[in-house]
Design a protein around this motif. Structure first.
Motif, PDB file in Angstrom:
ATOM      1  N   TYR A 307       0.944 -12.217   0.540  1.00 47.84           N
ATOM      2  CA  TYR A 307       2.295 -11.594   0.608  1.00 47.84           C
ATOM      3  C   TYR A 307       3.185 -11.765   1.901  1.00 47.84           C
ATOM      4  CZ  TYR A 307       0.390  -8.306  -2.968  1.00 47.84           C
ATOM      5  OH  TYR A 307      -0.217  -7.691  -3.973  1.00 47.84           O
ATOM      6  N   GLU A 308       2.271 -11.763   2.925  1.00 49.90           N
ATOM      7  CA  GLU A 308       2.969 -12.107   4.264  1.00 49.90           C
ATOM      8  C   GLU A 308       3.140 -13.635   4.345  1.00 49.90           C
ATOM      9  OE1 GLU A 308       0.473 -10.152   7.232  1.00 49.90           O
ATOM     10  OE2 GLU A 308       0.584  -8.247   6.395  1.00 49.90           O
ATOM     11  N   GLY A 309       2.046 -14.529   3.943  1.00 52.18           N
ATOM     12  CA  GLY A 309       2.425 -15.750   4.274  1.00 52.18           C
ATOM     13  C   GLY A 309       3.640 -16.626   3.492  1.00 52.18           C
ATOM     14  N   LEU A 310       3.859 -16.046   2.481  1.00 56.94           N
ATOM     15  CA  LEU A 310       5.140 -16.214   1.519  1.00 56.94           C
ATOM     16  C   LEU A 310       6.357 -15.549   2.058  1.00 56.94           C
ATOM     17  CD1 LEU A 310       3.691 -16.311  -2.140  1.00 56.94           C
ATOM     18  CD2 LEU A 310       4.002 -18.163  -0.435  1.00 56.94           C
ATOM     19  N   GLY A 311       6.199 -14.619   3.038  1.00 56.88           N
ATOM     20  CA  GLY A 311       7.201 -13.870   3.645  1.00 56.88           C
ATOM     21  C   GLY A 311       7.749 -13.021   2.728  1.00 56.88           C
ATOM     22  N   LEU A 312       7.092 -12.262   1.802  1.00 57.42           N
ATOM     23  CA  LEU A 312       7.491 -11.259   1.027  1.00 57.42           C
ATOM     24  C   LEU A 312       7.505  -9.989   1.937  1.00 57.42           C
ATOM     25  CD1 LEU A 312       5.298 -12.278  -2.194  1.00 57.42           C
ATOM     26  CD2 LEU A 312       7.808 -12.838  -1.739  1.00 57.42           C
ATOM     27  N   THR A 313       6.626  -9.874   2.713  1.00 54.85           N
ATOM     28  CA  THR A 313       6.803  -8.730   3.513  1.00 54.85           C
ATOM     29  C   THR A 313       6.502  -9.203   4.986  1.00 54.85           C
ATOM     30  OG1 THR A 313       5.890  -6.339   3.945  1.00 54.85           O
ATOM     31  CG2 THR A 313       4.399  -8.088   3.358  1.00 54.85           C
ATOM     32  N   PRO A 314       6.840  -8.714   6.137  1.00 51.18           N
ATOM     33  CA  PRO A 314       6.714  -9.056   7.147  1.00 51.18           C
ATOM     34  C   PRO A 314       4.977  -8.870   7.748  1.00 51.18           C
ATOM     35  CG  PRO A 314       8.643  -7.652   7.375  1.00 51.18           C
ATOM     36  CD  PRO A 314       7.927  -7.476   6.287  1.00 51.18           C
ATOM     37  N   GLU A 315       4.691  -9.613   8.776  1.00 52.47           N
ATOM     38  CA  GLU A 315       3.097  -9.687   9.092  1.00 52.47           C
ATOM     39  C   GLU A 315       2.639  -8.279   9.654  1.00 52.47           C
ATOM     40  OE1 GLU A 315       1.795 -12.403  12.040  1.00 52.47           O
ATOM     41  OE2 GLU A 315       2.643 -14.304  10.822  1.00 52.47           O
ATOM     42  N   GLY A 316       1.597  -8.047   8.927  1.00 54.35           N
ATOM     43  CA  GLY A 316       1.111  -6.619   9.481  1.00 54.35           C
ATOM     44  C   GLY A 316       1.593  -5.411   8.577  1.00 54.35           C
ATOM     45  N   THR A 317       2.509  -5.824   7.637  1.00 56.85           N
ATOM     46  CA  THR A 317       2.901  -4.663   6.486  1.00 56.85           C
ATOM     47  C   THR A 317       2.404  -4.754   5.101  1.00 56.85           C
ATOM     48  OG1 THR A 317       4.824  -6.134   5.951  1.00 56.85           O
ATOM     49  CG2 THR A 317       5.029  -4.503   7.996  1.00 56.85           C
ATOM     50  N   ALA A 318       1.463  -5.646   4.791  1.00 55.77           N
ATOM     51  CA  ALA A 318       1.047  -5.536   3.516  1.00 55.77           C
ATOM     52  C   ALA A 318       0.362  -4.482   2.805  1.00 55.77           C
ATOM     53  CB  ALA A 318       0.086  -6.784   3.421  1.00 55.77           C
ATOM     54  N   GLU A 319      -0.175  -3.658   3.792  1.00 61.59           N
ATOM     55  CA  GLU A 319      -0.585  -2.465   3.062  1.00 61.59           C
ATOM     56  C   GLU A 319       0.636  -1.391   2.700  1.00 61.59           C
ATOM     57  OE1 GLU A 319      -4.379   0.567   4.154  1.00 61.59           O
ATOM     58  OE2 GLU A 319      -2.643   0.617   5.786  1.00 61.59           O
ATOM     59  N   LYS A 320       1.488  -1.296   3.545  1.00 58.18           N
ATOM     60  CA  LYS A 320       2.612  -0.446   3.159  1.00 58.18           C
ATOM     61  C   LYS A 320       3.405  -1.201   1.936  1.00 58.18           C
ATOM     62  CE  LYS A 320       6.948   1.594   5.098  1.00 58.18           C
ATOM     63  NZ  LYS A 320       7.676   1.061   3.875  1.00 58.18           N
ATOM     64  N   PHE A 321       3.477  -2.495   1.715  1.00 58.67           N
ATOM     65  CA  PHE A 321       4.006  -3.173   0.621  1.00 58.67           C
ATOM     66  C   PHE A 321       3.481  -2.760  -0.480  1.00 58.67           C
ATOM     67  CE2 PHE A 321       4.309  -7.134  -1.875  1.00 58.67           C
ATOM     68  CZ  PHE A 321       5.764  -7.298  -1.749  1.00 58.67           C
ATOM     69  N   ILE A 322       1.913  -2.557  -0.670  1.00 59.54           N
ATOM     70  CA  ILE A 322       1.225  -2.307  -1.828  1.00 59.54           C
ATOM     71  C   ILE A 322       1.456  -0.799  -2.090  1.00 59.54           C
ATOM     72  CG2 ILE A 322      -1.247  -2.017  -2.564  1.00 59.54           C
ATOM     73  CD1 ILE A 322      -1.784  -4.582  -0.864  1.00 59.54           C
ATOM     74  N   LEU A 323       1.237   0.002  -0.914  1.00 62.47           N
ATOM     75  CA  LEU A 323       1.068   1.528  -1.145  1.00 62.47           C
ATOM     76  C   LEU A 323       2.574   2.056  -1.760  1.00 62.47           C
ATOM     77  CD1 LEU A 323      -0.820   2.880   1.860  1.00 62.47           C
ATOM     78  CD2 LEU A 323      -1.549   2.374  -0.334  1.00 62.47           C
ATOM     79  N   ASP A 324       3.780   1.138  -1.219  1.00 57.91           N
ATOM     80  CA  ASP A 324       5.160   1.510  -1.838  1.00 57.91           C
ATOM     81  C   ASP A 324       5.240   1.071  -3.163  1.00 57.91           C
ATOM     82  OD1 ASP A 324       5.736   3.002   0.656  1.00 57.91           O
ATOM     83  OD2 ASP A 324       6.912   1.406   1.496  1.00 57.91           O
ATOM     84  N   GLY A 325       4.319   0.276  -3.842  1.00 63.54           N
ATOM     85  CA  GLY A 325       4.666  -0.469  -5.148  1.00 63.54           C
ATOM     86  C   GLY A 325       5.471  -1.554  -5.144  1.00 63.54           C
ATOM     87  N   ASP A 326       5.494  -2.059  -3.911  1.00 61.47           N
ATOM     88  CA  ASP A 326       6.539  -3.154  -3.711  1.00 61.47           C
ATOM     89  C   ASP A 326       6.059  -4.649  -4.496  1.00 61.47           C
ATOM     90  OD1 ASP A 326       8.960  -1.996  -2.738  1.00 61.47           O
ATOM     91  OD2 ASP A 326       8.464  -2.079  -0.905  1.00 61.47           O
ATOM     92  N   ASN A 327       4.884  -4.617  -5.029  1.00 59.86           N
ATOM     93  CA  ASN A 327       4.263  -5.571  -5.518  1.00 59.86           C
ATOM     94  C   ASN A 327       4.119  -5.664  -7.013  1.00 59.86           C
ATOM     95  OD1 ASN A 327       2.398  -3.633  -5.705  1.00 59.86           O
ATOM     96  ND2 ASN A 327       0.577  -4.972  -4.975  1.00 59.86           N
ATOM     97  N   THR A 328       4.826  -4.793  -7.500  1.00 61.45           N
ATOM     98  CA  THR A 328       4.702  -4.583  -8.944  1.00 61.45           C
ATOM     99  C   THR A 328       5.966  -3.919  -9.836  1.00 61.45           C
ATOM    100  OG1 THR A 328       3.274  -3.668 -10.835  1.00 61.45           O
ATOM    101  CG2 THR A 328       3.802  -2.083  -9.014  1.00 61.45           C
ATOM    102  N   TYR A 329       5.943  -3.881 -10.987  1.00 64.60           N
ATOM    103  CA  TYR A 329       7.248  -3.372 -11.742  1.00 64.60           C
ATOM    104  C   TYR A 329       7.896  -2.172 -11.229  1.00 64.60           C
ATOM    105  CZ  TYR A 329       5.441  -6.947 -15.291  1.00 64.60           C
ATOM    106  OH  TYR A 329       5.090  -8.090 -15.745  1.00 64.60           O
ATOM    107  N   GLY A 330       9.092  -2.183 -11.143  1.00 66.48           N
ATOM    108  CA  GLY A 330       9.847  -0.897 -10.343  1.00 66.48           C
ATOM    109  C   GLY A 330       9.874  -1.137  -8.891  1.00 66.48           C
ATOM    110  N   GLY A 331       9.061  -2.236  -8.247  1.00 69.63           N
ATOM    111  CA  GLY A 331       9.148  -2.452  -6.879  1.00 69.63           C
ATOM    112  C   GLY A 331      10.181  -3.694  -6.490  1.00 69.63           C
TER     113      GLY A 331
END
Length: 397
Positions: A307-331
């Protein structure tokens, strides 16, 4: 290295259902089936294909010919490709490059794998392993567990490093598998279509570090293919021009892989960053423009760091990215709508082309229950330890 020569269209795609080892047809039958499906989808006769690039990891030399001979005997060059888990996208990279350079007008990229049960193993024990330098780096950093699969030690170690660095809950990795199973339930070509709860995933046997069994991709058999061509060829033969490869880059390891004392870098994080940056620059787009991604989730830990390597979310924020549902439908961005390697399956030579199949289907609007609405770009990330990383950007035109 990225290339931005003349446009290359993905005119046809084909993929067969992925299966567990022992349940598949022989590799050459699977390969021929996928190739025929791609040709049929494109509406192109095999006699018009000028070169074939065929990828597989476990197989004898010229297995590519054995597969395409089941499609036709036209005398064209058949180039066999083996680049570990990035093999399928490497075949696509070479096919696109041949067309983009103007050398040819139409090529097929084909990938297949007939795997055996159990963890990945090298084929030879009487010579140095190509993974020797990586193994030394891993051993110096975390030691080696003779009872754990080697690939799981690499990626589990990366997950452990990330968790330690950012204080992430191990459950966060499990949520990636929950999402993968939910997506795969919509994919008739996926090998694992049964949904799992977070509790089921986290309570499955530990494989290594934070990784449990359901956080590891399964050995899989399958095949997929793509027909790529020039705009002139597409117009002449009235082919589908809905999707173009807007940019593509392939990278290999640099000094940082081995000298950083960081398992995330040992498993290819810097290769991913470099390839993604080249693609974004060549296409003139950024991560914020991407709504659908197929990335290399061989283990949940690799999806997390990618997620971070591709720049989809800043470094260190992958957990928030997941918990917010930004990695799936509706995100914000749907990652691995196919179910990914974790649930769709990972037949090594076919994986990169299965990712191509999914993203082209998405951009055509043909992904049925998996459809990501409004996507103009699809980003593909395919990684092979040893090492190579291919990032491809598809665009709806």
């Amino acid at each position: 290295m990225s290339f931005s020569q003349k446009p290359v269209h993905v005119a046809g795609i084909g993929m067969i259902p992925f299966t567990k080892p022992g349940a598949s047809e022989p590799y050459h039958v699977m390969g021929a089936r996928a190739a025929k499906l791609a040709l049929e989808d494109a509406g192109v006769d095999y006699s018009l294909v000028q070169q074939a690039f065929v990828g597989y990891v476990y197989g004898d030399s010229t297995s590519g010919q054995a597969a395409v001979y089941g499609v036709g005997l036209t005398g064209i060059p058949v180039i066999n490709v083996n680049n570990n888990c990035s093999t399928g996208s490497t075949a696509l990279f070479l096919a696109r490059q041949a067309v983009a350079s103007g050398m040819i007008d139409c090529a097929i990229a084909l990938g297949f794998e007939q795997m055996t049960p159990g963890a990945l193993k090298g084929a030879y024990t009487d010579r140095p392993s190509p993974m020797e330098r990586f193994a030394h780096a891993m051993d110096a950093h975390q030691g080696t567990d003779p009872n754990a699969p080697r690939a799981a030690q690499f990626f589990g170690g990366a997950g452990a490093d990330y968790i330690k660095k950012y204080g992430v809950s191990p459950d966060t990795l499990g949520r990636i598998s929950v999402k993968a199973r939910q997506h795969a339930a919509r994919n008739p070509l996926a090998v694992f279509r049964q949904e799992l709860t977070l509790e089921e995933i986290m309570s499955s046997p530990t494989v290594y570090g934070p990784l449990t069994r359901y956080q590891c991709c399964p050995p899989t058999c399958g095949a997929a293919a793509a027909i790529v061509c020039s705009p002139e060829f597409a117009r002449k033969h009235n082919l589908n021009t809905d999707v173009v490869i807007a940019a593509q880059a392939m990278t290999t390891d640099t000094v940082s892989t081995f000298d950083s004392d960081d398992m995330c870098k040992v498993v290819g994080y810097d290769m991913t960053v470099s390839a993604a940056e080249q693609v974004y620059e060549a296409a003139g787009v950024g991560p914020e423009d991407i709504k659908v991604v197929e990335l290399h989730d061989c283990f949940t830990a690799n999806e997390l760091i990618t997620y971070e390597g591709l720049g989809l979310t800043p470094e260190g924020t992958a957990e928030k990215f997941i918990l917010d549902g930004d990695n799936t439908y509706g995100g914000r961005v749907v990652t691995n709508p196919s179910g990914g390697l974790l649930s769709k399956g990972h037949p090594l030579g076919a994986t990169g082309l299965a990712q191509c199949y999914e993203l082209v289907s998405q951009l055509r609007g043909n992904a049925d229950k998996r459809q990501v609405e409004g996507a103009r770009f699809g980003l593909q990330h395919n990684l092979g330890l040893g090492g190579a990383c291919v990032v491809t950007l598809y665009q709806k035109v």
